[in-house]
Design an enzyme around this catalytic site. Structure first.
Site, PDB file in Angstrom:
ATOM      1  N   GLU A 128      15.723 -18.950 -15.298  1.00 21.56           N
ATOM      2  CA  GLU A 128      14.676 -18.081 -15.843  1.00 21.56           C
ATOM      3  C   GLU A 128      15.162 -16.671 -16.124  1.00 21.56           C
ATOM      4  O   GLU A 128      14.697 -16.047 -17.077  1.00 21.56           O
ATOM      5  CB  GLU A 128      13.400 -18.084 -14.990  1.00 21.56           C
ATOM      6  CG  GLU A 128      13.474 -17.430 -13.638  1.00 21.56           C
ATOM      7  CD  GLU A 128      12.153 -17.485 -12.866  1.00 21.56           C
ATOM      8  OE1 GLU A 128      11.089 -17.359 -13.479  1.00 21.56           O
ATOM      9  OE2 GLU A 128      12.198 -17.635 -11.640  1.00 21.56           O
ATOM     10  N   GLU A 162      14.938 -24.546  -6.471  1.00 20.33           N
ATOM     11  CA  GLU A 162      14.559 -23.139  -6.610  1.00 20.33           C
ATOM     12  C   GLU A 162      15.755 -22.306  -7.100  1.00 20.33           C
ATOM     13  O   GLU A 162      15.606 -21.433  -7.963  1.00 20.33           O
ATOM     14  CB  GLU A 162      14.022 -22.599  -5.268  1.00 20.33           C
ATOM     15  CG  GLU A 162      13.650 -21.137  -5.250  1.00 20.33           C
ATOM     16  CD  GLU A 162      12.546 -20.750  -6.242  1.00 20.33           C
ATOM     17  OE1 GLU A 162      11.966 -21.642  -6.891  1.00 20.33           O
ATOM     18  OE2 GLU A 162      12.310 -19.543  -6.383  1.00 20.33           O
ATOM     19  N   HIS A 212      24.462 -41.984 -10.776  1.00 19.75           N
ATOM     20  CA  HIS A 212      23.572 -42.835 -11.575  1.00 19.75           C
ATOM     21  C   HIS A 212      23.410 -42.296 -12.998  1.00 19.75           C
ATOM     22  O   HIS A 212      22.499 -42.700 -13.712  1.00 19.75           O
ATOM     23  CB  HIS A 212      22.210 -42.963 -10.879  1.00 19.75           C
ATOM     24  CG  HIS A 212      22.319 -43.636  -9.544  1.00 19.75           C
ATOM     25  ND1 HIS A 212      22.573 -44.979  -9.407  1.00 19.75           N
ATOM     26  CD2 HIS A 212      22.278 -43.128  -8.281  1.00 19.75           C
ATOM     27  CE1 HIS A 212      22.650 -45.287  -8.119  1.00 19.75           C
ATOM     28  NE2 HIS A 212      22.480 -44.175  -7.412  1.00 19.75           N
ATOM     29  N   TRP A 215      -3.314  -2.507  -1.323  1.00 17.23           N
ATOM     30  CA  TRP A 215      -3.054  -3.880  -1.746  1.00 17.23           C
ATOM     31  C   TRP A 215      -3.735  -4.730  -0.695  1.00 17.23           C
ATOM     32  O   TRP A 215      -3.316  -4.744   0.464  1.00 17.23           O
ATOM     33  CB  TRP A 215      -1.544  -4.134  -1.812  1.00 17.23           C
ATOM     34  CG  TRP A 215      -1.199  -5.571  -2.040  1.00 17.23           C
ATOM     35  CD1 TRP A 215      -0.853  -6.479  -1.090  1.00 17.23           C
ATOM     36  CD2 TRP A 215      -1.168  -6.257  -3.282  1.00 17.23           C
ATOM     37  NE1 TRP A 215      -0.615  -7.687  -1.682  1.00 17.23           N
ATOM     38  CE2 TRP A 215      -0.798  -7.585  -3.024  1.00 17.23           C
ATOM     39  CE3 TRP A 215      -1.425  -5.876  -4.600  1.00 17.23           C
ATOM     40  CZ2 TRP A 215      -0.682  -8.537  -4.028  1.00 17.23           C
ATOM     41  CZ3 TRP A 215      -1.294  -6.825  -5.585  1.00 17.23           C
ATOM     42  CH2 TRP A 215      -0.920  -8.138  -5.291  1.00 17.23           C
ATOM     43  N   LYS A 247       4.307 -13.153 -15.595  1.00 18.99           N
ATOM     44  CA  LYS A 247       4.237 -13.224 -14.125  1.00 18.99           C
ATOM     45  C   LYS A 247       3.181 -14.230 -13.686  1.00 18.99           C
ATOM     46  O   LYS A 247       3.378 -14.971 -12.737  1.00 18.99           O
ATOM     47  CB  LYS A 247       3.921 -11.833 -13.565  1.00 18.99           C
ATOM     48  CG  LYS A 247       3.831 -11.772 -12.051  1.00 18.99           C
ATOM     49  CD  LYS A 247       5.184 -11.992 -11.410  1.00 18.99           C
ATOM     50  CE  LYS A 247       5.129 -12.047  -9.907  1.00 18.99           C
ATOM     51  NZ  LYS A 247       6.316 -12.746  -9.347  1.00 18.99           N
ATOM     52  N   LYS A 257      15.665 -20.115 -10.517  1.00 21.73           N
ATOM     53  CA  LYS A 257      15.936 -18.670 -10.513  1.00 21.73           C
ATOM     54  C   LYS A 257      16.992 -18.346 -11.557  1.00 21.73           C
ATOM     55  O   LYS A 257      16.861 -17.412 -12.327  1.00 21.73           O
ATOM     56  CB  LYS A 257      16.449 -18.194  -9.144  1.00 21.73           C
ATOM     57  CG  LYS A 257      15.482 -18.030  -8.040  1.00 21.73           C
ATOM     58  CD  LYS A 257      14.572 -16.831  -8.122  1.00 21.73           C
ATOM     59  CE  LYS A 257      13.372 -17.102  -8.941  1.00 21.73           C
ATOM     60  NZ  LYS A 257      12.303 -17.865  -8.417  1.00 21.73           N
ATOM     61  N   CYS A 291       0.827  -1.202   0.000  1.00 18.18           N
ATOM     62  CA  CYS A 291       0.000   0.000   0.000  1.00 18.18           C
ATOM     63  C   CYS A 291       0.865   1.258   0.000  1.00 18.18           C
ATOM     64  O   CYS A 291       2.002   1.243   0.457  1.00 18.18           O
ATOM     65  CB  CYS A 291      -0.875   0.025   1.250  1.00 18.18           C
ATOM     66  SG  CYS A 291      -1.790  -1.485   1.498  1.00 18.18           S
ATOM     67  N   ASN A 316      -1.416   1.830   6.399  1.00 22.30           N
ATOM     68  CA  ASN A 316      -0.584   0.727   5.886  1.00 22.30           C
ATOM     69  C   ASN A 316      -0.213  -0.154   7.069  1.00 22.30           C
ATOM     70  O   ASN A 316       0.046   0.363   8.156  1.00 22.30           O
ATOM     71  CB  ASN A 316       0.728   1.243   5.280  1.00 22.30           C
ATOM     72  CG  ASN A 316       0.526   1.840   3.916  1.00 22.30           C
ATOM     73  OD1 ASN A 316      -0.583   1.838   3.398  1.00 22.30           O
ATOM     74  ND2 ASN A 316       1.596   2.351   3.344  1.00 22.30           N
ATOM     75  N   GLY A 317      -0.126  -1.477   6.846  1.00 18.58           N
ATOM     76  CA  GLY A 317       0.255  -2.380   7.934  1.00 18.58           C
ATOM     77  C   GLY A 317      -0.904  -3.309   8.267  1.00 18.58           C
ATOM     78  O   GLY A 317      -1.884  -3.394   7.517  1.00 18.58           O
ATOM     79  N   ARG A 341       4.566   0.246  -6.847  1.00 14.51           N
ATOM     80  CA  ARG A 341       4.496  -0.680  -5.716  1.00 14.51           C
ATOM     81  C   ARG A 341       3.390  -1.715  -5.917  1.00 14.51           C
ATOM     82  O   ARG A 341       3.357  -2.706  -5.213  1.00 14.51           O
ATOM     83  CB  ARG A 341       4.191   0.101  -4.424  1.00 14.51           C
ATOM     84  CG  ARG A 341       5.266   1.090  -4.049  1.00 14.51           C
ATOM     85  CD  ARG A 341       4.725   2.118  -3.067  1.00 14.51           C
ATOM     86  NE  ARG A 341       4.460   1.532  -1.781  1.00 14.51           N
ATOM     87  CZ  ARG A 341       5.192   1.742  -0.696  1.00 14.51           C
ATOM     88  NH1 ARG A 341       6.230   2.533  -0.752  1.00 14.51           N
ATOM     89  NH2 ARG A 341       4.903   1.169   0.436  1.00 14.51           N
TER      90      ARG A 341
HETATM   91  C1  AGP Z   1       9.062 -18.357 -10.526  1.00  8.20           C
HETATM   92  O1  AGP Z   1      10.030 -17.388 -10.443  1.00  8.20           O
HETATM   93  C2  AGP Z   1       8.098 -18.188 -11.610  1.00  8.20           C
HETATM   94  N1  AGP Z   1       7.578 -16.906 -11.735  1.00  8.20           N
HETATM   95  C3  AGP Z   1       7.076 -19.315 -11.721  1.00  8.20           C
HETATM   96  O2  AGP Z   1       7.709 -20.546 -11.643  1.00  8.20           O
HETATM   97  C4  AGP Z   1       5.891 -19.280 -10.706  1.00  8.20           C
HETATM   98  O3  AGP Z   1       6.336 -19.650  -9.439  1.00  8.20           O
HETATM   99  C5  AGP Z   1       4.805 -20.238 -11.215  1.00  8.20           C
HETATM  100  O4  AGP Z   1       4.355 -19.810 -12.477  1.00  8.20           O
HETATM  101  C6  AGP Z   1       3.646 -20.347 -10.265  1.00  8.20           C
HETATM  102  O5  AGP Z   1       2.998 -19.126 -10.094  1.00  8.20           O
HETATM  103  P1  AGP Z   1       1.985 -18.894  -8.922  1.00  8.20           P
HETATM  104  O6  AGP Z   1       2.725 -19.053  -7.642  1.00  8.20           O
HETATM  105  O7  AGP Z   1       1.477 -17.485  -9.141  1.00  8.20           O
HETATM  106  O8  AGP Z   1       0.890 -19.907  -9.067  1.00  8.20           O
END
Ligand code: AGP
Length: 612
Positions: free
Chosen positions: A491, A484, A507, A76, A607, A488, A2, A102-103, A27
């Site tokens: 991607e 993870e 293996h 938000w 996203k 990261k 927010c 906010n908070g 933001r």
């Molecule tokens: C991760 O950095 C990605 N943006 C992607 O793997 C993401 O986690 C995945 O698409 C799932 O999205 P969600 O958590 O919004 O469901």
């Protein structure tokens, strides 16, 4: 997250408030509103769900609201879905006090119930409206706004940045803060409050930062600051020296970096309302001990990074509950004729709450009779609305495509749920329960220690950014964390990368290790550190370069073998991935930076994946 702005001066407030809100758009928000005090019309409030443009059109650029004193907010959602009513400013029942907040007010339910008994009527689902109504209650007792604010703040628990106006005070704006940022801006034609310097930088660079517990009274010509006992406090002024374009990301070069750095605060927001007197309190869900005893299967369903949270959580939940936990990729689950029925508990994890595969998997599970609990960041999103129960991560808006703070808050929230359910099942010893709660409380501070070492990670990224293929290896929790780290990296830097359970190397995959191959070796899980070391020796013997992540306890041993070592504080094993992942996020970030990649918007990615 927010945004707050407030202005009192010798110019019309509404256009200034709208301009300040627009500067904080970066933001992220889901609704916005302004309140302006007019000589003739009293407090006038306009709020609108959606983009600021809607509010702008609604008020004709602010021209409809006459007055030189006002407050504005971009929201938000945390408590209550995004809509016009839940948007700020919130107004007290008699319409004479308006505020932006906010908070999170942690004890809002208790205060709300008390006020309802006194006859107060609430219109929104928010914790923030409680503050407006409580203020009116105290103002009616003492008829002094500053005193009423002091009384109100002594009753509320949680975090807040507040901007308050009252129809009876034509010349003053009141501000207060605790655990949520708020600045004071000293302008030529009036003075400001804002949650973010960005909002006021066009009008003034002369600012002061409010401290926790402080209350400020702002007029067109003065700003008086008081401590919580209402004793005057002198403030140091600071000159803001950044330019407006840098300010758009709050001064950070990329949203991803900003969001990495926000993680300690985000985790604190996720956790603090859910820990009381050393116990995990999940008021928002309805899972009872009888229900969880009767559950025969537990599934975790998600995609991408959220799935990786599920992978870490499988290890942690099985430890805490002594029950089998199955983690499924949402895109596979729905086509696998899953063995889900009315005795199954299905946990669905999603930052956006809109990922199509995850949503479809959840619907399939529900169709087969399962009970669903969603772990979601975006309030009011489709998954949140359709799940039987929802727990929000409260990470604030995440803008970079590569998730960081949403991942971290999902992880810690899953730890809280695992501990809660493990306790209901009687599977966690009191000692372990207490140690994990203590560790969760200390997590933000420990994460700050890791983030203080950005330069070391940057140094190693500069050494290794030219590699074409990178392996992440680890065992147990380190393996799940490596998944993870690898995602990261690939991607945002476009480097081919794989995460392997170290024991699997021999293996097959070890045939790919040759002179110069970079292996990121994860050795933070103390119980298996010796095994992790054997794998480091194994890949070194085949010519690999090794960048290791370990804890202080094992630094010396690791440094003898690895080419580079990143160190994180040692914490309870359940929580170790929350710290270990941070250098991996930073490594991916700095490698991508060295390679000149578009960090916040990597190619081919969105996203939120709302298609199959
Ligand atoms: C991760 O950095 C990605 N943006 C992607 O793997 C993401 O986690 C995945 O698409 C799932 O999205 P969600 O958590 O919004 O469901």
């Amino acid at each position: 997250m927010c945004g707050i702005i407030g202005f009192v001066g010798r110019e019309q407030a509404a256009p200034i408030l709208l301009d300040g809100l627009a500067r904080m758009e970066y933001r992220g928000y889901d609704s916005a509103g302004i309140a302006v005090r007019s000589e003739t019309a009293g407090l006038q409030v306009r709020k609108a769900k959606g983009r600021l443009q809607v509010l702008d059109e609604l008020t004709h650029g602010g021209a409809d609201l006459e007055g030189v004193l006002g407050i504005g907010h971009t929201r938000w959602a945390t408590h209550g879905e995004p809509n016009d009513i839940n948007a700020h400013p919130h107004v007290s029942e008699n319409g004479r006090i308006a505020l932006v907040h906010n908070g999170i007010i942690e004890n809002y339910m208790e205060i709300k119930e008390h006020l309802i008994k006194q006859g107060v009527t609430f219109v929104s689902d928010t914790d923030s409206e409680v503050v407006a109504q409580l203020l009116e209650f105290h103002y009616n007792e003492c008829h002094n706004m500053l005193e009423a604010v002091g009384r109100c703040l002594r009753r509320i628990e949680g975090s807040y940045a507040l901007g308050i106006i009252c129809a009876d005070y034509p010349n003053a704006l009141i501000a207060a803060r605790k655990d949520s940022p708020l600045i004071l801006g000293y302008g030529k034609n009036g003075n400001f409050i804002a949650s973010d310097v960005t909002a006021v930088i066009k009008y003034t660079r002369d600012v002061a930062y409010m401290n926790d517990g402080e209350i400020a009274v702002i007029t067109a010509d003065s700003i008086d600051v008081f401590d919580s006992e209402l004793i005057p406090v002198d403030k140091d002024h600071h000159q803001v020296d950044w330019d407006v374009s840098a300010a758009e990301k709050g001064g950070y070069p990329h949203f991803m970096f900003k969001e990495i750095m926000e993680q300690p605060e985000a985790i604190a927001k996720t956790v603090s309302p859910r820990l009381r007197d050393g116990r995990v309190v999940l008021d928002d869900i309805t899972l009872t001990a009888e229900y969880i005893q009767a559950v025969s299967r537990i599934f975790i369903i998600a995609c991408g990074s959220s799935y990786h949270v599920g992978m870490v959580s499988k290890y942690n939940w099985e430890r805490l509950m002594r029950r089998p936990v199955e983690v499924c990729l949402a895109s596979e689950f729905r086509y696998s004729d899953p063995l889900v029925d009315e005795h199954s508990l299905v946990i669905v994890i999603s930052q956006s709450g809109e990922t199509l595969d995850t949503m479809a998997a959840m619907r399939e599970a529900k169709r087969r009779g399962a009970r669903t609990l969603a772990i979601v960041n975006v309030v009011g999103s489709s998954i949140a609305r359709e799940a039987d129960d929802v727990l929000y991560t409260w990470a604030g808006p995440e803008i970079a495509v590569a998730t960081t703070k949403a991942y971290s808050t999902q992880l810690v929230l899953m730890d809280l749920v695992g501990l809660y359910l493990g306790d209901l099942l009687g599977a966690v010893s009191p000692e372990e329960y207490a140690a994990i709660v203590e560790g969760i409380q200390a997590l933000p501070e420990n994460m700050r220690k890791v983030l203080a070492n950005v330069e070391t990670v940057q140094y190693f990224a500069a050494q290794y950014f030219n590699h074409n293929s990178i392996f992440f290896i680890g065992r147990n929790l380190d393996y799940a964390m490596g998944m993870e780290g690898s995602l990261k990296l690939k991607e945002i830097s476009y480097i081919h990368s794989e995460a392997y359970a170290s024991g699997e190397l021999k293996h097959g995959t070890i045939s790919l290790i040759e002179s110069g191959t970079l292996v990121v070796a994860l050795g933070t899980y103390a119980a298996l550190f010796d095994k992790a070391m054997s794998n480091v020796v194994e890949v070194k013997a085949r010519g690999a370069e090794v960048l290791a992540v370990t804890t202080e306890e094992f630094r010396e041993r690791m440094e003898k073998v690895a080419d580079g070592t990143l160190v994180v504080p040692a914490v309870h094993p359940v929580l170790q991935p929350s710290l270990g992942v941070v250098p991996l996020q930073l490594f991916a970030y700095y490698v991508a930076l060295q390679r000149g990649c578009d960090i916040d918007k990597p190619r081919n990615l969105a996203k939120s994946v709302t298609v199959e």
